[in-house]
Design a protein around this motif. Structure first.
Motif, PDB file in Angstrom:
ATOM      1  N   PHE A  51       0.873  -1.172   0.000  1.00  0.00           N
ATOM      2  CA  PHE A  51       0.000   0.000   0.000  1.00  0.00           C
ATOM      3  C   PHE A  51       0.907   1.218   0.000  1.00  0.00           C
ATOM      4  N   ILE A  52       0.941   1.951  -1.108  1.00  0.00           N
ATOM      5  CA  ILE A  52       1.933   3.001  -1.274  1.00  0.00           C
ATOM      6  C   ILE A  52       1.287   4.351  -1.556  1.00  0.00           C
ATOM      7  N   GLY A  53       2.075   5.394  -1.378  1.00  0.00           N
ATOM      8  CA  GLY A  53       1.642   6.765  -1.614  1.00  0.00           C
ATOM      9  C   GLY A  53       2.496   7.685  -0.763  1.00  0.00           C
ATOM     10  N   ARG A  54       2.604   8.926  -1.150  1.00  0.00           N
ATOM     11  CA  ARG A  54       3.439   9.849  -0.412  1.00  0.00           C
ATOM     12  C   ARG A  54       2.777  10.228   0.912  1.00  0.00           C
ATOM     13  N   ASN A  55       3.512  10.885   1.805  1.00  0.00           N
ATOM     14  CA  ASN A  55       2.953  11.340   3.070  1.00  0.00           C
ATOM     15  C   ASN A  55       1.729  12.218   2.808  1.00  0.00           C
ATOM     16  N   GLY A  56       0.667  11.964   3.563  1.00  0.00           N
ATOM     17  CA  GLY A  56      -0.547  12.755   3.410  1.00  0.00           C
ATOM     18  C   GLY A  56      -1.494  12.246   2.347  1.00  0.00           C
ATOM     19  N   ALA A  57      -1.142  11.130   1.684  1.00  0.00           N
ATOM     20  CA  ALA A  57      -2.009  10.598   0.629  1.00  0.00           C
ATOM     21  C   ALA A  57      -3.268   9.943   1.189  1.00  0.00           C
ATOM     22  N   GLY A  58      -3.222   9.544   2.487  1.00  0.00           N
ATOM     23  CA  GLY A  58      -4.389   8.930   3.107  1.00  0.00           C
ATOM     24  C   GLY A  58      -4.224   7.470   3.465  1.00  0.00           C
ATOM     25  N   LYS A  59      -2.987   6.972   3.438  1.00  0.00           N
ATOM     26  CA  LYS A  59      -2.769   5.549   3.722  1.00  0.00           C
ATOM     27  C   LYS A  59      -3.171   5.188   5.150  1.00  0.00           C
ATOM     28  N   SER A  60      -2.664   5.934   6.135  1.00  0.00           N
ATOM     29  CA  SER A  60      -2.966   5.611   7.528  1.00  0.00           C
ATOM     30  C   SER A  60      -4.454   5.798   7.831  1.00  0.00           C
ATOM     31  N   THR A  61      -5.060   6.831   7.252  1.00  0.00           N
ATOM     32  CA  THR A  61      -6.500   7.035   7.437  1.00  0.00           C
ATOM     33  C   THR A  61      -7.280   5.856   6.879  1.00  0.00           C
ATOM     34  N   THR A  62      -6.846   5.346   5.716  1.00  0.00           N
ATOM     35  CA  THR A  62      -7.513   4.190   5.123  1.00  0.00           C
ATOM     36  C   THR A  62      -7.390   2.968   6.029  1.00  0.00           C
ATOM     37  N   LEU A  63      -6.176   2.684   6.504  1.00  0.00           N
ATOM     38  CA  LEU A  63      -5.977   1.506   7.345  1.00  0.00           C
ATOM     39  C   LEU A  63      -6.747   1.616   8.654  1.00  0.00           C
ATOM     40  N   LYS A  64      -6.760   2.790   9.249  1.00  0.00           N
ATOM     41  CA  LYS A  64      -7.502   2.982  10.499  1.00  0.00           C
ATOM     42  C   LYS A  64      -9.006   2.882  10.263  1.00  0.00           C
ATOM     43  N   SER A  65      -9.472   3.340   9.106  1.00  0.00           N
ATOM     44  CA  SER A  65     -10.889   3.199   8.775  1.00  0.00           C
ATOM     45  C   SER A  65     -11.262   1.738   8.593  1.00  0.00           C
ATOM     46  N   ILE A  66     -10.359   0.984   7.958  1.00  0.00           N
ATOM     47  CA  ILE A  66     -10.600  -0.440   7.742  1.00  0.00           C
ATOM     48  C   ILE A  66     -10.800  -1.164   9.070  1.00  0.00           C
ATOM     49  N   MET A  67      -9.993  -0.787  10.089  1.00  0.00           N
ATOM     50  CA  MET A  67     -10.052  -1.462  11.380  1.00  0.00           C
ATOM     51  C   MET A  67     -10.987  -0.779  12.359  1.00  0.00           C
ATOM     52  N   ASN A  68     -11.785   0.178  11.868  1.00  0.00           N
ATOM     53  CA  ASN A  68     -12.792   0.867  12.680  1.00  0.00           C
ATOM     54  C   ASN A  68     -12.168   1.710  13.796  1.00  0.00           C
ATOM     55  N   LEU A  69     -10.913   2.114  13.604  1.00  0.00           N
ATOM     56  CA  LEU A  69     -10.269   3.031  14.546  1.00  0.00           C
ATOM     57  C   LEU A  69     -10.577   4.476  14.169  1.00  0.00           C
ATOM     58  N   VAL A  70     -10.956   4.685  12.917  1.00  0.00           N
ATOM     59  CA  VAL A  70     -11.509   5.938  12.422  1.00  0.00           C
ATOM     60  C   VAL A  70     -12.827   5.580  11.757  1.00  0.00           C
ATOM     61  N   HIS A  71     -13.870   6.348  12.019  1.00  0.00           N
ATOM     62  CA  HIS A  71     -15.188   6.031  11.462  1.00  0.00           C
ATOM     63  C   HIS A  71     -15.354   6.692  10.097  1.00  0.00           C
ATOM     64  N   PRO A  72     -15.403   5.909   9.025  1.00  0.00           N
ATOM     65  CA  PRO A  72     -15.552   6.488   7.684  1.00  0.00           C
ATOM     66  C   PRO A  72     -16.939   7.094   7.494  1.00  0.00           C
ATOM     67  N   ASP A  73     -17.028   8.001   6.526  1.00  0.00           N
ATOM     68  CA  ASP A  73     -18.309   8.631   6.217  1.00  0.00           C
ATOM     69  C   ASP A  73     -19.169   7.754   5.327  1.00  0.00           C
ATOM     70  N   GLY A  74     -18.522   6.859   4.588  1.00  0.00           N
ATOM     71  CA  GLY A  74     -19.276   5.992   3.691  1.00  0.00           C
ATOM     72  C   GLY A  74     -18.409   4.877   3.164  1.00  0.00           C
ATOM     73  N   GLY A  75     -19.065   3.919   2.519  1.00  0.00           N
ATOM     74  CA  GLY A  75     -18.343   2.794   1.937  1.00  0.00           C
ATOM     75  C   GLY A  75     -18.643   1.492   2.642  1.00  0.00           C
ATOM     76  N   GLU A  76     -18.129   0.417   2.087  1.00  0.00           N
ATOM     77  CA  GLU A  76     -18.365  -0.921   2.626  1.00  0.00           C
ATOM     78  C   GLU A  76     -17.026  -1.633   2.788  1.00  0.00           C
TER      79      GLU A  76
END
Length: 280
Positions: A34-59
């Motif tokens: 899972f790649i991308g520069r700093n600030g691309a949203g990688k950590s936010t994505t991973l935390k959303s996947i594990m329900n550590l951040v609550h996403p606004d939408g998606g499955e």
């Protein structure tokens, strides 16, 4: 190959950033970078996947099941390590493990002892006494010790010396041989070229590419141009350019490399592709 994880149209909006309909999957028995520069949203994505951040939408689906309705069962089969261990810094590692193992019905003491020995970690140590690299290893031990079918790891090789990184990549490849799937974010793209089957590339909150790593690399060619021969018109013809000490490199689709017959060409590394795409 079946999907062990599917992300569909994941969105999360902050005042200055947005995850924009992020969709990708992790295949059974594969290693996905899972790649991308700093600030691309990688950590936010991973935390959303594990329900550590609550996403606004998606499955989010694990093993074909919705995460929201099957969280306990899914977490039994998923090992995740999002950064360094940052809790119980003054407790001995053995005490931390005694608490952690109670949350997993499939905790495997033999696996735990194997990885503690492999990573040279003592139960008598406290996290506050460990180096940054050893803290990463401790978090990995906890993730690897309950026979997870899927590992989700955020920068697992960060802070490790080159030998330790190679040892960890060997562990990943051995786990893959056993049927374990791995998703891990990293800035060390050379690690992915050694072990990954697939990549998901996140750029400014959107998926730039998700698929086979070799197919991605084979899409492009680098054209090396002496600085004095680089014109504005020539520069505009490339997807992106980058200045080095000896030349200016321009990246183009491989089928278009023939348009520059007078210049040297090469196959770009994953890192070089990212640099040029981010500079387009």
């Amino acid at each position: 190959m079946a999907n062990v994880m599917e992300i569909k149209n994941l969105t999360k909006t902050y005042p200055e950033f947005k995850l924009d309909n992020v969709s990708f999957e992790v295949k059974e028995g594969s290693i996905t970078g899972f790649i991308g520069r700093n600030g691309a949203g990688k950590s936010t994505t991973l935390k959303s996947i594990m329900n550590l951040v609550h996403p606004d939408g998606g499955e989010i689906l694990f093993f074909g099941k919705q995460f929201q309705n099957n969280e306990k069962e899914i977490k039994e089969n998923v090992g995740y390590a999002l950064g360094e261990v940052d809790y119980y810094f003054r407790k001995k590692i053995g005490q931390i493990v005694d608490v952690t193992k109670r949350f997993y019905s499939n905790w495997d003491d033999a696996a735990y002892e194997k990885y503690m020995k492999a990573f040279s970690i003592s139960e008598d140590k406290k996290p506050m006494e460990l180096s940054s690299g050893m803290k990463v290893k401790l978090n990995l031990v906890l993730a690897l010790s309950h026979n997870a079918k899927l590992l989700i790891l955020d920068e697992p090789t960060s802070g490790l010396d080159p030998v330790s990184r190679e040892e960890l990549l060997d562990v990943f490849l051995s786990l893959k041989d056993e049927g374990v799937s791995i998703l891990f974010s990293t800035h060390i793209t050379s690690d992915l070229e050694k072990c990954a089957d697939r990549i998901t590339y996140l750029k400014r909150g959107k998926i730039e590419y998700s698929g086979d790593i070799k197919e991605f690399e084979n899409n492009y060619a680098l054209v090396k141009i002496p600085p004095e021969k680089m014109t504005d018109e020539l520069k505009k013809s490339f997807i992106g350019t980058n200045r080095t000490r000896d030349y200016v490199s321009g990246m183009t689709l491989k089928e278009n490399a023939c348009l520059y017959p007078e210049f040297e060409k090469s196959n770009p590394t994953l890192e070089e592709i990212m640099i040029h795409l981010e500079k387009e």
